[in-house]
Enzyme design. Structure first.
Site, PDB file in Angstrom:
ATOM      1  N   LYS A  36      57.609  43.737  29.319  1.00 52.26           N
ATOM      2  CA  LYS A  36      57.492  42.764  29.118  1.00 52.26           C
ATOM      3  C   LYS A  36      56.262  41.813  29.011  1.00 52.26           C
ATOM      4  O   LYS A  36      55.299  42.118  28.139  1.00 52.26           O
ATOM      5  CB  LYS A  36      57.290  42.559  30.814  1.00 52.26           C
ATOM      6  N   ARG A 133      54.232  44.497  48.273  1.00 45.94           N
ATOM      7  CA  ARG A 133      54.194  42.898  47.195  1.00 45.94           C
ATOM      8  C   ARG A 133      55.731  42.754  46.831  1.00 45.94           C
ATOM      9  O   ARG A 133      56.114  42.223  47.436  1.00 45.94           O
ATOM     10  CB  ARG A 133      53.511  43.381  46.057  1.00 45.94           C
ATOM     11  N   TYR A 257      28.709  22.145  23.394  1.00 40.31           N
ATOM     12  CA  TYR A 257      28.917  22.066  24.784  1.00 40.31           C
ATOM     13  C   TYR A 257      27.339  22.322  25.907  1.00 40.31           C
ATOM     14  O   TYR A 257      27.136  23.391  26.053  1.00 40.31           O
ATOM     15  CB  TYR A 257      30.303  21.968  24.970  1.00 40.31           C
ATOM     16  N   MET A 305      36.918  24.255  22.548  1.00 40.55           N
ATOM     17  CA  MET A 305      38.476  24.396  22.714  1.00 40.55           C
ATOM     18  C   MET A 305      38.925  25.410  20.492  1.00 40.55           C
ATOM     19  O   MET A 305      40.058  26.084  21.004  1.00 40.55           O
ATOM     20  CB  MET A 305      39.455  23.256  22.515  1.00 40.55           C
TER      21      MET A 305
END
Length: 360
Positions: A36, A133, A257, A305
């Protein structure tokens, strides 16, 4: 021709090796490989092809879309939908694709019981042995068997439960879950499946008819304090970028930053072409390591980023163009994840579509 900024290199032979470790630990069990989340970020289709060629018994995915991707790629191996189906339309498509549906709730049971299928429908029942769950209460197992037998088109594959604390060797919960599940199953037909990777490695009593390895197939340790090497697992993924600038920054100047890092002396600082838009966690602090020429050098300042900055004082020969390993050989993903306060699962699954994949 564009040069990839960030490359994830996936060694498919490592995945084959790790499947061998699964079989060595559970030689009497069938293997349902969890692929998955796009093969835990490694690429579901190439991983599935590799495992299918190696003779894996089945695949486990979370949802119909993931199974469709595999079928569209020509993969005919058995596939189980761990979260089952969400609608009538999904149920009919799943049946047409020959998928095995895990039923975890009464509404799914009622949905499937109200449909007619052209071919027999393979179903599993998920039982809640303590994780709370997904799954039916253990006390309802007998009623579920009756419901399955009342559907002549259904073919009951077996019973699944999931362990909540298998990675905690000191927790009494895992043994309690296993004992409760086995007691419930003592007089019921159908295959049993308990163990995820941690359960498979650490709890021999969880190695029943089927095991469902995930993380260990990709060469990461599911157990705190145990490395992949300790468990004879081979990491399948290496993520690398490159230095795109090297500067000499004066003592007392700040980097990045927020000016959160101040140079303690005049020092060489490298800029690496990778950032949180590629999947490097912004929370990684100053001190988190990367590898350059096999030497660990610390990140400094904030992850941005598209870039990170690193302290090159320990590596005066570093130059623009040098490869920088974010995790891989010599720097396990589990260790990097610890710096980010997370797990290797999240590092793998968090890589973005800016990352170029290469398969060995």
């Amino acid at each position: 021709m564009a040069i990839p900024r960030v490359t994830a290199t996936v060694d498919l032979s490592a995945i084959r090796h790790n499947l061998g470790r699964v079989r060595a630990l559970a030689p009497q069990s069938k293997v349902m490989a969890a692929i998955k989340a796009d093969g835990y970020g490694h690429g579901a289709v190439p991983v599935a092809r590799t495992l299918a060629e190696a003779g894996v018994d089945a695949f486990a995915v979370a949802c119909l879309e993931e199974a469709v991707t595999l079928r569209d790629a020509g993969i005919g191996t058995r596939i189980a939908l761990l979260e089952g189906v969400l609608s009538r339309e999904e149920a009919l498509e799943a049946a047409a694709l020959g998928l095995e549906i895990v039923i975890h709730d009464r509404w799914q049971l009622e949905l499937l019981a109200g449909l007619a299928f052209e071919t027999p429908l393979a179903v599993w029942f998920k039982l809640d042995s303590g994780m709370h769950r997904l799954g039916f209460p253990l006390a309802e197992a007998g009623a579920l068997l009756k419901a399955a037998l009342a559907q002549p088109q259904w073919r009951l594959q077996g019973w699944i439960t999931h362990l909540a604390c298998a990675d905690d060797l000191d927790s009494p919960m895992t043994a309690a879950q296993i004992d409760a599940f086995k007691a419930t199953m003592a007089y019921l037909p159908g295959a049993r499946s308990i163990a995820n990777s941690a359960g498979l490695i650490a709890w021999p009593q969880a190695r029943v008819d089927w095991v469902r390895p995930g993380l260990m197939l990709y060469g990461a340790s599911p157990l705190p304090g145990r490395t992949a090497a300790d468990l004879d697992l081979k990491p399948a993924m290496q993520v690398a970028s490159r230095l795109i600038a090297v500067h000499e920054i004066a003592a007392g100047e700040t980097v990045g930053y927020g000016a959160t890092y101040r140079c303690p002396e005049t020092m060489r600082v490298g800029v690496v072409a990778v950032g949180y838009a590629d999947g490097v966690h912004r929370i990684l602090p100053t001190g988190a390591p990367v590898l350059i020429h096999g030497v660990r050098v610390p990140m400094i300042g904030r992850v941005s980023m598209d870039m990170i900055t690193v302290d090159l004082r320990a590596l005066p020969q570093a130059a623009v163009g040098d490869p920088v390993i974010l995790w891989g050989d010599g720097l396990p993903a589990e260790e990097v994840a610890t710096w980010a306060g997370t797990l290797a699962y999240e590092l793998f699954c968090g890589l973005t579509n800016r990352v170029h994949y290469r398969y060995l």
